[in-house]
Design a protein around this motif. Sequence first.
Motif, PDB file in Angstrom:
ATOM      1  N   PRO A  38     -15.264  28.928  25.800  1.00  0.00           N
ATOM      2  CA  PRO A  38     -16.125  28.808  24.615  1.00  0.00           C
ATOM      3  C   PRO A  38     -15.300  28.922  23.342  1.00  0.00           C
ATOM      4  N   ALA A  39     -15.714  28.233  22.293  1.00  0.00           N
ATOM      5  CA  ALA A  39     -14.935  28.208  21.050  1.00  0.00           C
ATOM      6  C   ALA A  39     -14.701  29.606  20.491  1.00  0.00           C
ATOM      7  N   ALA A  40     -15.690  30.473  20.584  1.00  0.00           N
ATOM      8  CA  ALA A  40     -15.556  31.816  20.021  1.00  0.00           C
ATOM      9  C   ALA A  40     -14.573  32.691  20.799  1.00  0.00           C
ATOM     10  N   GLU A  41     -14.237  32.318  22.031  1.00  0.00           N
ATOM     11  CA  GLU A  41     -13.363  33.143  22.864  1.00  0.00           C
ATOM     12  C   GLU A  41     -11.966  32.553  23.027  1.00  0.00           C
ATOM     13  N   ALA A  42     -11.703  31.391  22.419  1.00  0.00           N
ATOM     14  CA  ALA A  42     -10.433  30.709  22.630  1.00  0.00           C
ATOM     15  C   ALA A  42      -9.244  31.513  22.119  1.00  0.00           C
ATOM     16  N   ALA A  43      -9.352  32.069  20.924  1.00  0.00           N
ATOM     17  CA  ALA A  43      -8.224  32.826  20.356  1.00  0.00           C
ATOM     18  C   ALA A  43      -7.891  34.045  21.210  1.00  0.00           C
ATOM     19  N   ALA A  44      -8.898  34.760  21.669  1.00  0.00           N
ATOM     20  CA  ALA A  44      -8.663  35.943  22.506  1.00  0.00           C
ATOM     21  C   ALA A  44      -8.011  35.558  23.823  1.00  0.00           C
ATOM     22  N   LEU A  45      -8.409  34.411  24.376  1.00  0.00           N
ATOM     23  CA  LEU A  45      -7.811  33.955  25.632  1.00  0.00           C
ATOM     24  C   LEU A  45      -6.322  33.703  25.458  1.00  0.00           C
ATOM     25  N   LEU A  46      -5.937  33.079  24.350  1.00  0.00           N
ATOM     26  CA  LEU A  46      -4.521  32.811  24.107  1.00  0.00           C
ATOM     27  C   LEU A  46      -3.740  34.106  23.902  1.00  0.00           C
ATOM     28  N   ARG A  47      -4.314  35.034  23.169  1.00  0.00           N
ATOM     29  CA  ARG A  47      -3.626  36.312  22.927  1.00  0.00           C
ATOM     30  C   ARG A  47      -3.445  37.111  24.209  1.00  0.00           C
ATOM     31  N   ASP A  48      -4.421  37.030  25.095  1.00  0.00           N
ATOM     32  CA  ASP A  48      -4.359  37.813  26.339  1.00  0.00           C
ATOM     33  C   ASP A  48      -3.529  37.136  27.420  1.00  0.00           C
ATOM     34  N   GLY A  49      -2.979  35.991  27.136  1.00  0.00           N
ATOM     35  CA  GLY A  49      -2.147  35.305  28.120  1.00  0.00           C
ATOM     36  C   GLY A  49      -2.924  34.494  29.131  1.00  0.00           C
ATOM     37  N   GLY A  50      -4.197  34.213  28.862  1.00  0.00           N
ATOM     38  CA  GLY A  50      -4.989  33.418  29.782  1.00  0.00           C
ATOM     39  C   GLY A  50      -4.636  31.943  29.773  1.00  0.00           C
ATOM     40  N   ALA A  51      -3.895  31.512  28.767  1.00  0.00           N
ATOM     41  CA  ALA A  51      -3.433  30.119  28.673  1.00  0.00           C
ATOM     42  C   ALA A  51      -2.173  30.095  27.822  1.00  0.00           C
ATOM     43  N   ASP A  52      -1.336  29.105  28.062  1.00  0.00           N
ATOM     44  CA  ASP A  52      -0.093  28.969  27.291  1.00  0.00           C
ATOM     45  C   ASP A  52      -0.343  28.340  25.923  1.00  0.00           C
ATOM     46  N   ALA A  53      -1.309  27.444  25.851  1.00  0.00           N
ATOM     47  CA  ALA A  53      -1.695  26.786  24.600  1.00  0.00           C
ATOM     48  C   ALA A  53      -3.123  26.293  24.781  1.00  0.00           C
ATOM     49  N   GLY A  54      -3.733  25.879  23.680  1.00  0.00           N
ATOM     50  CA  GLY A  54      -5.115  25.431  23.802  1.00  0.00           C
ATOM     51  C   GLY A  54      -5.571  24.619  22.610  1.00  0.00           C
TER      52      GLY A  54
END
Length: 253
Positions: free
Chosen positions: A42-58
């Motif tokens: 979800p758009a609201a959770e994208a930044a947190a996912l990147l910070r937590d290492g859930g993705a390399d880029a997005g």
Amino acid sequence: MTGSEEPPAFRLAYVPGVTPTKWVRIWNERLPGTPLTLVGVPAAEAAALLRDGGADAGFVRLPVDRTDLSAIPLYAETTVVVLPKDRAATAVEEMSAEDLAEEIVLHPLDDPLDWERPPGRPAFERPATTADAVELVAAGVGLLVVPQSLARLHHRRDLTYRPLTGAPESRIALSWPEEKTTDLVEEFIGIVRGRTVNSTRGRPPTPPQPKAKRAEKKTGAPRKPAAGSKTSRGGAKPSKGGAAKRGKPRRRP
């Protein structure tokens, strides 16, 4: 690499409405030995996912906090009004905020547009998601203003959309944690920016080559002697007979 080691992988996140197919295809062509995994978020959770290492880029929607995230803006989306097909407003090619003044316009909690509230009259409650708001539009409760990609994502046969002028736009960017700019991230940045397979990031420019010296001008051919000239390169001009004629001696009286 031993049999117990796994090949490196690249995880790419994307928010609803973004279609990363083109970039994924180029990645698979250039790096067939490095699998790419898509992570919907979800758009609201994208930044947190990147910070937590859930993705390399997005692919995310701007704005993002640039304190620890890098972002490359890519494109802005057209803003549209989602409305039932049987509405009279479908006769026009585009709409303005003034056209919505008397309409109930839904404002979902996950609205990606950067405004306090959309034009028109607000509904009694805000829908939790854009998908919920689309269902309410189909039920005749009100209209919805969203980026065009979301209108296509939640397409229904009984609904349509029209461009809305004078409204904010949603911008899409490629983002990643600044401190984790790995070689694979750099590879994907190059793909998104359109670098060719032979280009190298940071390659020094080719030094200018010295210009070849101009050849000296050649002198023209020797001038031919003028007609009737008594001299030539071969000496005196011969007579027609090949030898000079002798005159007869005069006889004395």
